[in-house]
Design a protein around this motif. Structure first.
Motif, PDB file in Angstrom:
ATOM      1  N   SER A 129       0.834  -1.196   0.000  1.00 19.00           N
ATOM      2  CA  SER A 129       0.000   0.000   0.000  1.00 19.00           C
ATOM      3  C   SER A 129       0.871   1.249   0.000  1.00 19.00           C
ATOM      4  O   SER A 129       2.071   1.177   0.249  1.00 19.00           O
ATOM      5  CB  SER A 129      -0.862  -0.007   1.271  1.00 19.00           C
ATOM      6  OG  SER A 129      -1.563   1.202   1.426  1.00 19.00           O
ATOM      7  N   ALA A 130       0.240   2.371  -0.248  1.00 18.82           N
ATOM      8  CA  ALA A 130       0.887   3.651   0.040  1.00 18.82           C
ATOM      9  C   ALA A 130       1.200   3.637   1.533  1.00 18.82           C
ATOM     10  O   ALA A 130       0.454   3.065   2.330  1.00 18.82           O
ATOM     11  CB  ALA A 130      -0.061   4.799  -0.284  1.00 18.82           C
ATOM     12  N   GLY A 131       2.309   4.223   1.901  1.00 13.69           N
ATOM     13  CA  GLY A 131       2.684   4.265   3.309  1.00 13.69           C
ATOM     14  C   GLY A 131       3.475   3.063   3.781  1.00 13.69           C
ATOM     15  O   GLY A 131       3.846   2.983   4.955  1.00 13.69           O
ATOM     16  N   ALA A 132       3.754   2.116   2.889  1.00 15.99           N
ATOM     17  CA  ALA A 132       4.529   0.937   3.285  1.00 15.99           C
ATOM     18  C   ALA A 132       6.009   1.255   3.434  1.00 15.99           C
ATOM     19  O   ALA A 132       6.748   0.509   4.067  1.00 15.99           O
ATOM     20  CB  ALA A 132       4.330  -0.191   2.283  1.00 15.99           C
TER      21      ALA A 132
ATOM     22  N   ARG B 220       1.233   6.356   8.363  1.00 14.10           N
ATOM     23  CA  ARG B 220       2.356   6.946   7.636  1.00 14.10           C
ATOM     24  C   ARG B 220       1.889   7.906   6.540  1.00 14.10           C
ATOM     25  O   ARG B 220       2.529   8.923   6.284  1.00 14.10           O
ATOM     26  CB  ARG B 220       3.224   5.854   7.032  1.00 14.10           C
ATOM     27  CG  ARG B 220       4.075   5.136   8.048  1.00 14.10           C
ATOM     28  CD  ARG B 220       4.878   4.068   7.362  1.00 14.10           C
ATOM     29  NE  ARG B 220       5.897   3.508   8.209  1.00 14.10           N
ATOM     30  CZ  ARG B 220       6.793   2.629   7.788  1.00 14.10           C
ATOM     31  NH1 ARG B 220       6.787   2.231   6.528  1.00 14.10           N
ATOM     32  NH2 ARG B 220       7.688   2.147   8.614  1.00 14.10           N
ATOM     33  N   VAL B 221       0.784   7.573   5.885  1.00 20.54           N
ATOM     34  CA  VAL B 221       0.254   8.463   4.836  1.00 20.54           C
ATOM     35  C   VAL B 221      -0.174   9.794   5.445  1.00 20.54           C
ATOM     36  O   VAL B 221       0.115  10.859   4.894  1.00 20.54           O
ATOM     37  CB  VAL B 221      -0.905   7.777   4.077  1.00 20.54           C
ATOM     38  CG1 VAL B 221      -1.697   8.764   3.250  1.00 20.54           C
ATOM     39  CG2 VAL B 221      -0.361   6.658   3.193  1.00 20.54           C
ATOM     40  N   VAL B 222      -0.849   9.742   6.579  1.00 15.58           N
ATOM     41  CA  VAL B 222      -1.281  10.975   7.252  1.00 15.58           C
ATOM     42  C   VAL B 222      -0.063  11.750   7.751  1.00 15.58           C
ATOM     43  O   VAL B 222       0.023  12.968   7.571  1.00 15.58           O
ATOM     44  CB  VAL B 222      -2.272  10.672   8.399  1.00 15.58           C
ATOM     45  CG1 VAL B 222      -2.554  11.912   9.222  1.00 15.58           C
ATOM     46  CG2 VAL B 222      -3.562  10.072   7.843  1.00 15.58           C
ATOM     47  N   LYS B 223       0.893  11.051   8.353  1.00 14.15           N
ATOM     48  CA  LYS B 223       2.118  11.704   8.844  1.00 14.15           C
ATOM     49  C   LYS B 223       2.874  12.353   7.684  1.00 14.15           C
ATOM     50  O   LYS B 223       3.347  13.489   7.801  1.00 14.15           O
ATOM     51  CB  LYS B 223       3.003  10.673   9.548  1.00 14.15           C
ATOM     52  CG  LYS B 223       4.285  11.255  10.091  1.00 14.15           C
ATOM     53  CD  LYS B 223       5.129  10.167  10.739  1.00 14.15           C
ATOM     54  CE  LYS B 223       6.492  10.715  11.136  1.00 14.15           C
ATOM     55  NZ  LYS B 223       7.390   9.659  11.569  1.00 14.15           N
ATOM     56  N   ARG B 224       2.976  11.654   6.565  1.00 16.39           N
ATOM     57  CA  ARG B 224       3.668  12.198   5.387  1.00 16.39           C
ATOM     58  C   ARG B 224       2.986  13.474   4.900  1.00 16.39           C
ATOM     59  O   ARG B 224       3.630  14.450   4.563  1.00 16.39           O
ATOM     60  CB  ARG B 224       3.687  11.127   4.282  1.00 16.39           C
ATOM     61  CG  ARG B 224       4.358  11.550   3.011  1.00 16.39           C
ATOM     62  CD  ARG B 224       4.453  10.410   2.029  1.00 16.39           C
ATOM     63  NE  ARG B 224       3.154  10.053   1.500  1.00 16.39           N
ATOM     64  CZ  ARG B 224       2.910   8.918   0.860  1.00 16.39           C
ATOM     65  NH1 ARG B 224       3.852   8.013   0.697  1.00 16.39           N
ATOM     66  NH2 ARG B 224       1.717   8.672   0.379  1.00 16.39           N
ATOM     67  N   TRP B 225       1.659  13.455   4.911  1.00 15.37           N
ATOM     68  CA  TRP B 225       0.893  14.630   4.487  1.00 15.37           C
ATOM     69  C   TRP B 225       1.160  15.809   5.427  1.00 15.37           C
ATOM     70  O   TRP B 225       1.453  16.918   4.980  1.00 15.37           O
ATOM     71  CB  TRP B 225      -0.593  14.291   4.439  1.00 15.37           C
ATOM     72  CG  TRP B 225      -1.474  15.464   4.203  1.00 15.37           C
ATOM     73  CD1 TRP B 225      -1.561  16.216   3.064  1.00 15.37           C
ATOM     74  CD2 TRP B 225      -2.397  16.027   5.131  1.00 15.37           C
ATOM     75  NE1 TRP B 225      -2.490  17.217   3.238  1.00 15.37           N
ATOM     76  CE2 TRP B 225      -3.021  17.117   4.501  1.00 15.37           C
ATOM     77  CE3 TRP B 225      -2.763  15.707   6.434  1.00 15.37           C
ATOM     78  CZ2 TRP B 225      -3.985  17.889   5.132  1.00 15.37           C
ATOM     79  CZ3 TRP B 225      -3.718  16.472   7.055  1.00 15.37           C
ATOM     80  CH2 TRP B 225      -4.317  17.552   6.410  1.00 15.37           C
ATOM     81  N   LEU B 226       1.085  15.559   6.727  1.00 12.86           N
ATOM     82  CA  LEU B 226       1.308  16.629   7.696  1.00 12.86           C
ATOM     83  C   LEU B 226       2.730  17.182   7.614  1.00 12.86           C
ATOM     84  O   LEU B 226       2.952  18.386   7.758  1.00 12.86           O
ATOM     85  CB  LEU B 226       1.040  16.120   9.121  1.00 12.86           C
ATOM     86  CG  LEU B 226      -0.426  15.841   9.452  1.00 12.86           C
ATOM     87  CD1 LEU B 226      -0.544  15.093  10.781  1.00 12.86           C
ATOM     88  CD2 LEU B 226      -1.233  17.124   9.460  1.00 12.86           C
TER      89      LEU B 226
ATOM     90  N   LEU C 211      -3.808  15.068   0.479  1.00 13.60           N
ATOM     91  CA  LEU C 211      -4.465  13.913   1.056  1.00 13.60           C
ATOM     92  C   LEU C 211      -5.952  14.170   0.971  1.00 13.60           C
ATOM     93  O   LEU C 211      -6.426  15.228   1.377  1.00 13.60           O
ATOM     94  CB  LEU C 211      -4.042  13.714   2.519  1.00 13.60           C
ATOM     95  CG  LEU C 211      -4.614  12.499   3.238  1.00 13.60           C
ATOM     96  CD1 LEU C 211      -4.150  11.199   2.590  1.00 13.60           C
ATOM     97  CD2 LEU C 211      -4.209  12.509   4.704  1.00 13.60           C
ATOM     98  N   ASP C 212      -6.673  13.198   0.424  1.00 15.61           N
ATOM     99  CA  ASP C 212      -8.123  13.367   0.333  1.00 15.61           C
ATOM    100  C   ASP C 212      -8.827  12.043   0.636  1.00 15.61           C
ATOM    101  O   ASP C 212      -8.192  10.989   0.760  1.00 15.61           O
ATOM    102  CB  ASP C 212      -8.539  13.918  -1.037  1.00 15.61           C
ATOM    103  CG  ASP C 212      -8.059  13.068  -2.212  1.00 15.61           C
ATOM    104  OD1 ASP C 212      -7.781  11.866  -2.035  1.00 15.61           O
ATOM    105  OD2 ASP C 212      -7.975  13.607  -3.327  1.00 15.61           O
ATOM    106  N   TYR C 213     -10.128  12.140   0.763  1.00  9.88           N
ATOM    107  CA  TYR C 213     -10.944  10.980   1.106  1.00  9.88           C
ATOM    108  C   TYR C 213     -10.770   9.856   0.087  1.00  9.88           C
ATOM    109  O   TYR C 213     -10.679   8.684   0.454  1.00  9.88           O
ATOM    110  CB  TYR C 213     -12.418  11.393   1.214  1.00  9.88           C
ATOM    111  CG  TYR C 213     -13.344  10.215   1.375  1.00  9.88           C
ATOM    112  CD1 TYR C 213     -13.446   9.555   2.606  1.00  9.88           C
ATOM    113  CD2 TYR C 213     -14.103   9.752   0.295  1.00  9.88           C
ATOM    114  CE1 TYR C 213     -14.280   8.454   2.750  1.00  9.88           C
ATOM    115  CE2 TYR C 213     -14.932   8.659   0.442  1.00  9.88           C
ATOM    116  CZ  TYR C 213     -15.019   8.018   1.665  1.00  9.88           C
ATOM    117  OH  TYR C 213     -15.831   6.930   1.800  1.00  9.88           O
ATOM    118  N   GLN C 214     -10.713  10.193  -1.189  1.00 10.21           N
ATOM    119  CA  GLN C 214     -10.597   9.176  -2.246  1.00 10.21           C
ATOM    120  C   GLN C 214      -9.329   8.345  -2.077  1.00 10.21           C
ATOM    121  O   GLN C 214      -9.346   7.139  -2.286  1.00 10.21           O
ATOM    122  CB  GLN C 214     -10.610   9.819  -3.636  1.00 10.21           C
ATOM    123  CG  GLN C 214     -11.960  10.397  -4.028  1.00 10.21           C
ATOM    124  CD  GLN C 214     -13.032   9.328  -4.136  1.00 10.21           C
ATOM    125  OE1 GLN C 214     -13.562   8.854  -3.126  1.00 10.21           O
ATOM    126  NE2 GLN C 214     -13.353   8.940  -5.341  1.00 10.21           N
TER     127      GLN C 214
END
Length: 171
Positions: free
Chosen positions: A10-13, A96-102, A120-123
């Protein structure tokens, strides 16, 4: 190992970070597929344009190609001698995806195409959640086929979890 595909569940791996470290360790150029798929301002490259960029990379003698992109797997896999697959739990990938975005709001990461500022979006979250378990199954099948097509010259390395990934670089 001269032609390595770094893939993940996945993304964030951690594919991009892993590929960068591996490239430094082996002194092999790293190619991030996101940088070829996304044009400035998140415009997708055409299918043919993306496939052609993958062909040019795969035709080289040595490379590390980071990214999943099923639409060009058929170009990369026959030339690859190794697949390194990162499989972390879904919750870690999402974190990790949320952390990367922040961490990168308003900036473009080095593994992205120019002008693709972090978003980063809902989709995207929905895509990660709805494809995670299907992708795990699909990858196992894909890796069996990869190895059976090339025999002992085709190697698959599966790293499950942060500890396995860290240990890979210390061995």
């Amino acid at each position: 190992m001269k032609r390595i595909m770094v893939m993940g569940v996945s993304a964030g791996a951690g594919k991009s970070t892993f590929a960068r470290k591996l490239g430094e360790k082996l002194d092999i150029d790293v190619y991030h597929l996101d940088a070829y798929f996304w044009k400035p301002n998140w415009v997708q490259a055409s299918t043919e344009e993306f496939r052609e960029s993958n062909r040019k990379i795969a035709d080289q003698d040595k490379w590390i190609i980071e990214g999943n992109y099923s639409t060009t797997y058929d170009i990369r896999a026959p030339r690859a001698d190794t697949i390194i697959y990162l499989e972390l739990p879904l919750i870690i990938c999402l974190y990790r995806v949320v952390k990367r975005w922040l961490t990168n709001i308003g900036n473009t990461r080095p593994d992205m195409g120019p002008g693709c500022t972090e978003k980063l979006d809902y989709q995207f979250i929905k895509f990660i959640v709805t494809t995670y378990h299907k992708r795990k199954k699909k990858m196992r099948t894909r890796f069996r086929e990869f190895q059976s097509a090339g025999g002992p010259s085709k190697k698959v390395i599966v790293l499950r979890g942060r500890k396995a990934i860290q240990e890979y670089f210390t061995n």
